[in-house]
Structures are given as structure tokens and as C-alpha cells.
Motif scaffolding. Structure first.
Motif, short mmCIF file in Angstrom:
data_model
loop_
_atom_site.label_atom_id
_atom_site.label_comp_id
_atom_site.label_asym_id
_atom_site.label_seq_id
_atom_site.Cartn_x
_atom_site.Cartn_y
_atom_site.Cartn_z
N ALA A 167 1.04 -0.96 0.06
CA ALA A 167 -0.01 -0.35 0.12
C ALA A 167 0.97 1.85 0.08
N VAL A 168 1.56 0.90 0.83
CA VAL A 168 3.25 2.17 0.77
C VAL A 168 3.78 2.33 -0.22
N ALA A 169 4.21 1.59 -1.11
CA ALA A 169 4.85 1.74 -2.44
C ALA A 169 4.06 1.93 -3.85
N SER A 170 2.05 1.81 -3.43
CA SER A 170 1.37 2.17 -4.53
C SER A 170 1.20 3.33 -5.06
N GLY A 171 2.03 4.34 -4.23
CA GLY A 171 2.84 6.42 -4.77
C GLY A 171 0.75 7.06 -4.57
N ASP A 172 0.20 6.28 -3.68
CA ASP A 172 -1.47 6.93 -3.53
C ASP A 172 -0.39 7.64 -2.53
N ASP A 173 -1.97 8.88 -2.01
CA ASP A 173 -1.76 9.55 -0.52
C ASP A 173 -1.19 8.23 0.05
N GLU A 210 -5.95 3.00 4.73
CA GLU A 210 -7.33 3.10 4.69
C GLU A 210 -7.13 1.46 3.70
N ARG A 211 -6.97 1.84 2.22
CA ARG A 211 -6.90 0.29 1.80
C ARG A 211 -6.28 -0.81 1.60
N TYR A 212 -5.17 -0.33 2.87
CA TYR A 212 -4.35 -1.94 3.92
C TYR A 212 -5.42 -2.32 4.57
N GLU A 213 -6.31 -1.22 5.28
CA GLU A 213 -7.07 -1.94 6.48
C GLU A 213 -7.68 -3.02 5.97
N HIS A 214 -8.30 -2.36 4.78
CA HIS A 214 -10.20 -3.38 3.89
C HIS A 214 -9.27 -4.33 3.64
#
Length: 410
Positions: free
Chosen positions: A297-303, A309-313
Motif C-alpha cells: 500500500a505504501v509503495a502504491s504512490g497514493d496519498d 485505508e486500502r491496507y486496512e480493508h
């Protein structure tokens, strides 16, 4: 990005490895309260699914874990008054100390800074960071500092348990049930190297008190347990690390569920976010898979807020079936005396089906393994499967190159 991991267990160290692989420019620090080389716990268990994930994300550390792990080929069930039975299946075990050593060495090779004897009591003591990963265990101080936001619920299980070691090396993963004058008491044991086995003892609270464990210290408690399980230990001792510092290691399992996992730039991972009962042996697996998902998730480049939030879901969806299985498994052990009078094979089947997901074909296979010839053939089949997997891994595995997104295995 400046990243601080609070907690140097498998989750924190493995996340640091993956985050550094994804972007060598990250400044990553792991804060660990224990001295280097010191850890509580004995061995951990895992299965092919975790090994396959490890080889996909970082073949270097995966190869070291694979080479250090011990393999066992079946489950053995022993119970007072019943013949020994065997259940089909295989898995792997590894000393927690060795696992942490592998991950710490790999992290240091990649440029991660690990600060030992660094006990964080307040977030205000943290160095400036863009991301703080709280992987400081089931009693997480960071989670408790923001308890209202994270909304963690803690449910205390009824049975008493203690996590011990022994120099008796079991042949395979073994369940042993002993009937005493105070009731049933049992162990979950497995070898994790050529010298040592994990030995977890569990019983109902009434049995625990009637046997006097509520008044015995760690040393005397181990002596009592050695007497109860003498037939299984072959004259070897049980070891409780707490015998050197006083007190006792008896606990009630704490089932932790956090409703939210992130708060600004702080995110929970591993036991600080969730715990699963030891009866399904998935705590280390889930913690390391949390690390995989968070690193991706951190490597995705998103805020950062979107990534967390993506990681948690993603992880909550993956955890749900295992959490249900763990709850069912722990409930079965709380009712264990209800099954004690079953014939040996039916008792073993009840044990195997304690999670409510044991398919019929495996029951038929279990029955077949009571025959020594069938058991030998089964071992050959499982060994061939492991050999085939080992040969395929170097050809299909790939590491995370600098700046490359971590492979999505969801």
C-alpha cells in the motif's frame, strides 16, 4: 519517506525489509525494547501459503527461513486411555529467535536502522516521521494512547495456558491429553530445531486451580507439569523463561480486535491490530502478511491516508475467515471434556474438525492413515509435493526492485 516501526517482531522487521526493497531511499528505523538477540517465546509454525508469499515478496529472506525451518509430516494425538492416532497434514516450524535473527540481518543489509533497548512509552518521544507503524504487540501502548480512536475491544478467553519449551524433541506436531484427579489438561507440542520443542499447556480454570497452579511459581509449576506429562517428555525438563525472574507464565488468551487501524500517520499492524488464538497457529503468518499488505500500500504512490485505508480493508477481509476459525477452535478446547469419552478415532476427528471446516475427503484420508502402509504412502506423497514446490520457487520468485511496486497477491 521517514518511517519508524515501533516493535522489532516479525511484523516490524519484515515490513522494514519490504519497504526498503520497494524504495531504498526510505529512511527506516525499527525501535525494539529488548536487547539484541533477546525474545520471549519458543517456536512458531507456518504452512505452504506463508512460504509461497515469502518467496514472492523477498526470495533472499525466504530462502534463509526455508533452510532454517524444520518440517513435520503429520499430527499425532495422544489421550489417556486411548490408542495413539495420527492425522494427515504437514507443516513447518522455526524458532522465534532464529526468525528474528534472519529478518534483522536482512533489514540491516538493506540499510534499515534497528535500535535495541529502546522502549517507547509516549509518541511524543518519537523522532520526526512521515509514517509510524505500531507493531508493539497485543498490549500496544501506542494503540492505548489513542484508545478512543482505534476502538479496540479485548475479549479474555476462559481457559488458562502457558507457553513453555522442552529439550525433548517431538517427532512431529503432537497433541497430548492427560486426565488427572482434577480434570483434563493437555499440550500442543512441536519441534522447531534439533534440540528443542515448543510445549504449550492448556486447561480449564477449575482444573488449573485444583492442581495448585494458582499458587505455584514458575519453577515449581514446571516440576508439577513434568510429573503430569512425564510419559510424553522422556525424562526431559520443561522450561519457563520466567523462572529466572520470578512469577509465572500462566495466562488467559486476549482476543484483540481494533475497529480502526490508522490515525493520521500512525497505523497498527500484527497483534496490535488483531490477535488470533494460538490453537490455529497463525499469529506469525498473519503479522507477516500484514507487513506485505502495508508495504504494498505504501509503495502504491497514493496519498498516505488512501494507502492506509486500502491496507486496512484488504487485511480485514483476509483475516475474517481465520478469526472465525480461531474462535471456533478456542471454543472447542474450552469444551474439550465433553469429547473426552469418544473412541480414539472419533475424538481425533472432533479435534481436527474443531474449526468447523474439515472436508469429508480429509476425514476419509485420516481414517486411511490408521493403516501403516497408507501412512507411509502419504508421507512419500507429501515429501514429493514439498520437493516439487522447492524446485519451482527459484524459477518463479522475484524480489522487489527499487521503485517497483510489490506484487499484488490479494
Amino acid at each position: 519517506m521517514r518511517i519508524t516501526c515501533v516493535g522489532g517482531g516479525p511484523a516490524g522487521l519484515y515490513f522494514a525489509v519490504l519497504a526498503k526493497l520497494a524504495d531504498p531511499g526510505h529512511e527506516i528505523t525499527v525501535l525494539e525494547r529488548n536487547p539484541a538477540g533477546v525474545t520471549w517465546g519458543w517456536g512458531v509454525v507456518f504452512w505452504d501459503d506463508l512460504l509461497d508469499d515469502l518467496f514472492r515478496y523477498d526470495p533472499v529472506s525466504a530462502e534463509r527461513i526455508w533452510e532454517s525451518a524444520r518440517q513435520w509430516d503429520e499430527y499425532e494425538v495422544r489421550a489417556t486411555g486411548k490408542p495413539v492416532t495420527h492425522l494427515a497434514g504437514y507443516g513447518f516450524s522455526l524458532g522465534r529467535h532464529r526468525l528474528l535473527e534472519i529478518l534483522a540481518e536482512r533489514a540491516a543489509e538493506l540499510g534499515v536502522r534497528i535500535s535495541y533497548r529502546d522502549e517507547l512509552t509516549d509518541l511524543s518521544d518519537l523522532p520526526p516521521a512521515d509514517l509510524v507503524v505500531a507493531c508493539d504487540g497485543a498490549r500496544s501502548r501506542i494503540r492505548e494512547q489513542y484508545a478512543e480512536h482505534f476502538g479496540a475491544e479485548v475479549e479474555v478467553a476462559r481457559n488458562k495456558y502457558i507457553w513453555l519449551g522442552t529439550t525433548h524433541v517431538f517427532d512431529t506436531f503432537t497433541f497430548g491429553f492427560e486426565k488427572t484427579e482434577a480434570g483434563w489438561i493437555w499440550f500442543h507440542a512441536y519441534p522447531f530445531n534439533d534440540r528443542t520443542s515448543t510445549f504449550i499447556v492448556e486447561c480449564q480454570p477449575s482444573t488449573w486451580a485444583a492442581l495448585g497452579f494458582d499458587t505455584l511459581d514458575a519453577r515449581d509449576g514446571c516440576v508439577k507439569l513434568q510429573e503430569i506429562f512425564a510419559e510424553h517428555l522422556n525424562g526431559k525438563a520443561l522450561i519457563d523463561h520466567r523462572a529466572e525472574v520470578g512469577g509465572t507464565g500462566w495466562l488467559n488468551f486476549r482476543r484483540v480486535t481494533a475497529h480502526r487501524w490508522d490515525h493520521g500517520n500512525v497505523v497498527l499492524m500484527g497483534d496490535s491490530a488483531h490477535t488470533t488464538h494460538f490453537a490455529i497457529g497463525s499469529g506469525t503468518k498473519l503479522a507477516m502478511q500484514d507487513a506485505m499488505a502495508l508495504a504494498e500500500a505504501v509503495a502504491s504512490g497514493d496519498d498516505l491516508a488512501v494507502a492506509l485505508e486500502r491496507y486496512e480493508h484488504r487485511r480485514k477481509a483476509a483475516l475474517a475467515p481465520l478469526q472465525r476459525a480461531a474462535r471456533a477452535s478456542s471454543a472447542w478446547f474450552e469444551r474439550m471434556p465433553e469429547y473426552a469419552d469418544l473412541p480414539a478415532k472419533r475424538f481425533s476427528y472432533a479435534l481436527s474438525n474443531r474449526r468447523g471446516e474439515y472436508p469429508m475427503w480429509r476425514f476419509v484420508l485420516h481414517m486411511a492413515t490408521q493403516n501403516i502402509v497408507a501412512r507411509t504412502l502419504l508421507r512419500w506423497t507429501l515429501s514429493a509435493r514439498r520437493w516439487s514446490r522447492a524446485r519451482r520457487r527459484p524459477n518463479t520468485s522475484h524480489s522487489v526492485a527499487a521503485g517497483q511496486a510489490i506484487p499484488n497477491t490479494a
